[in-house]
Design a protein around this motif. Structure first.
Motif, short mmCIF file in Angstrom:
data_model
loop_
_atom_site.label_atom_id
_atom_site.label_comp_id
_atom_site.label_asym_id
_atom_site.label_seq_id
_atom_site.Cartn_x
_atom_site.Cartn_y
_atom_site.Cartn_z
N ALA A 98 0.84 -1.21 0.00
CA ALA A 98 0.00 0.00 0.00
C ALA A 98 0.87 1.25 0.00
CB ALA A 98 -0.94 0.00 1.20
N LEU A 99 1.94 1.25 0.76
CA LEU A 99 2.86 2.39 0.77
C LEU A 99 3.48 2.61 -0.61
CD1 LEU A 99 4.81 2.00 4.13
CD2 LEU A 99 3.27 3.85 3.49
N SER A 100 3.91 1.52 -1.25
CA SER A 100 4.53 1.63 -2.57
C SER A 100 3.55 2.14 -3.62
CB SER A 100 5.08 0.29 -3.03
OG SER A 100 6.29 0.02 -2.40
N LEU A 101 2.31 1.73 -3.52
CA LEU A 101 1.33 2.15 -4.52
C LEU A 101 0.78 3.55 -4.25
CD1 LEU A 101 -0.30 1.26 -7.01
CD2 LEU A 101 -2.05 0.43 -5.45
N LEU A 102 0.45 3.83 -3.01
CA LEU A 102 -0.24 5.08 -2.69
C LEU A 102 0.68 6.24 -2.35
CD1 LEU A 102 -3.11 3.56 -0.55
CD2 LEU A 102 -3.16 4.19 -2.97
N ILE A 103 1.78 5.98 -1.66
CA ILE A 103 2.67 7.06 -1.24
C ILE A 103 3.82 7.20 -2.23
CG2 ILE A 103 4.11 7.97 0.62
CD1 ILE A 103 1.26 7.76 1.54
N TRP A 104 4.76 6.24 -2.22
CA TRP A 104 5.90 6.31 -3.12
C TRP A 104 6.59 4.95 -3.20
CZ3 TRP A 104 6.57 9.98 -6.43
CH2 TRP A 104 7.75 10.03 -7.17
N PRO A 105 6.93 4.50 -4.41
CA PRO A 105 7.69 3.26 -4.54
C PRO A 105 9.03 3.38 -3.80
CG PRO A 105 6.81 3.92 -6.65
CD PRO A 105 6.56 5.05 -5.70
N GLY A 106 9.47 2.33 -3.22
CA GLY A 106 10.71 2.35 -2.43
C GLY A 106 10.40 2.30 -0.95
N LEU A 107 9.30 2.91 -0.54
CA LEU A 107 8.92 2.85 0.87
C LEU A 107 8.53 1.42 1.26
CD1 LEU A 107 6.81 6.10 1.35
CD2 LEU A 107 9.13 5.64 2.14
N GLY A 108 7.83 0.75 0.36
CA GLY A 108 7.45 -0.63 0.63
C GLY A 108 8.65 -1.55 0.75
N GLN A 109 9.66 -1.31 -0.07
CA GLN A 109 10.87 -2.12 -0.01
C GLN A 109 11.63 -1.84 1.29
OE1 GLN A 109 9.56 -0.96 -2.86
NE2 GLN A 109 9.14 -3.04 -3.49
N TRP A 144 4.45 -2.13 -10.33
CA TRP A 144 5.46 -3.17 -10.15
C TRP A 144 6.01 -3.16 -8.72
CZ3 TRP A 144 7.03 -7.40 -12.44
CH2 TRP A 144 8.21 -7.98 -11.99
N SER A 145 6.30 -1.96 -8.23
CA SER A 145 6.84 -1.83 -6.88
C SER A 145 5.83 -2.33 -5.84
CB SER A 145 7.21 -0.38 -6.61
OG SER A 145 7.87 -0.24 -5.39
N CYS A 146 4.56 -2.07 -6.09
CA CYS A 146 3.51 -2.56 -5.19
C CYS A 146 3.50 -4.08 -5.16
CB CYS A 146 2.16 -2.02 -5.66
SG CYS A 146 0.74 -2.68 -4.77
N TYR A 147 3.55 -4.71 -6.32
CA TYR A 147 3.57 -6.18 -6.37
C TYR A 147 4.82 -6.73 -5.69
CZ TYR A 147 4.00 -10.91 -8.02
OH TYR A 147 4.16 -12.26 -8.05
N ASP A 148 5.96 -6.10 -5.97
CA ASP A 148 7.23 -6.53 -5.41
C ASP A 148 7.19 -6.48 -3.88
OD1 ASP A 148 9.93 -7.37 -5.99
OD2 ASP A 148 10.59 -5.42 -5.29
N ALA A 149 6.59 -5.43 -3.33
CA ALA A 149 6.46 -5.32 -1.88
C ALA A 149 5.42 -6.29 -1.34
CB ALA A 149 6.08 -3.89 -1.49
#
Length: 94
Positions: free
Chosen positions: A40-51, A76-81
């Motif tokens: 959710a962080l990667s999708l809604l806020i910014w990619p990289g936060l989820g990682q 992609w970042s959302c899925y990866d996280a």
């Protein structure tokens, strides 16, 4: 209205193809409450936060954050996280 429909269709198609490519590099971890929040962080806020939440390496966090400047990389970042994927392509950065 037409633009919205085309955008939603493109998003749906891209979201369906992401899991097919994700299995080619890296290994998926376990989906947990933390990984769902990271996605959710990667999708809604910014990619990289989820990682960062999933304790990925510094290089992977920065790469996801910079590629987040392209709007499509958020998916992609959302899925990866979400799957807490370890490793990946480009020296385990993506």
């Amino acid at each position: 209205m037409k633009k919205l429909c085309v955008s939603l269709l493109a998003l749906a198609i891209l979201s369906l193809s992401a899991p097919a490519f994700a299995g080619t590099h890296g290994t998926n971890g376990q989906i947990s409450g933390r990984s769902v929040g990271a996605a959710a962080l990667s999708l809604l806020i910014w990619p990289g936060l989820g990682q960062a939440v999933n304790d990925q390496g510094y290089e992977k966090n920065i790469t996801h954050a910079l590629l987040g400047l392209t709007g499509i990389f958020r998916i992609w970042s959302c899925y990866d996280a979400f799957v807490d994927r370890q490793g990946g392509v480009w020296n385990n950065r993506i």
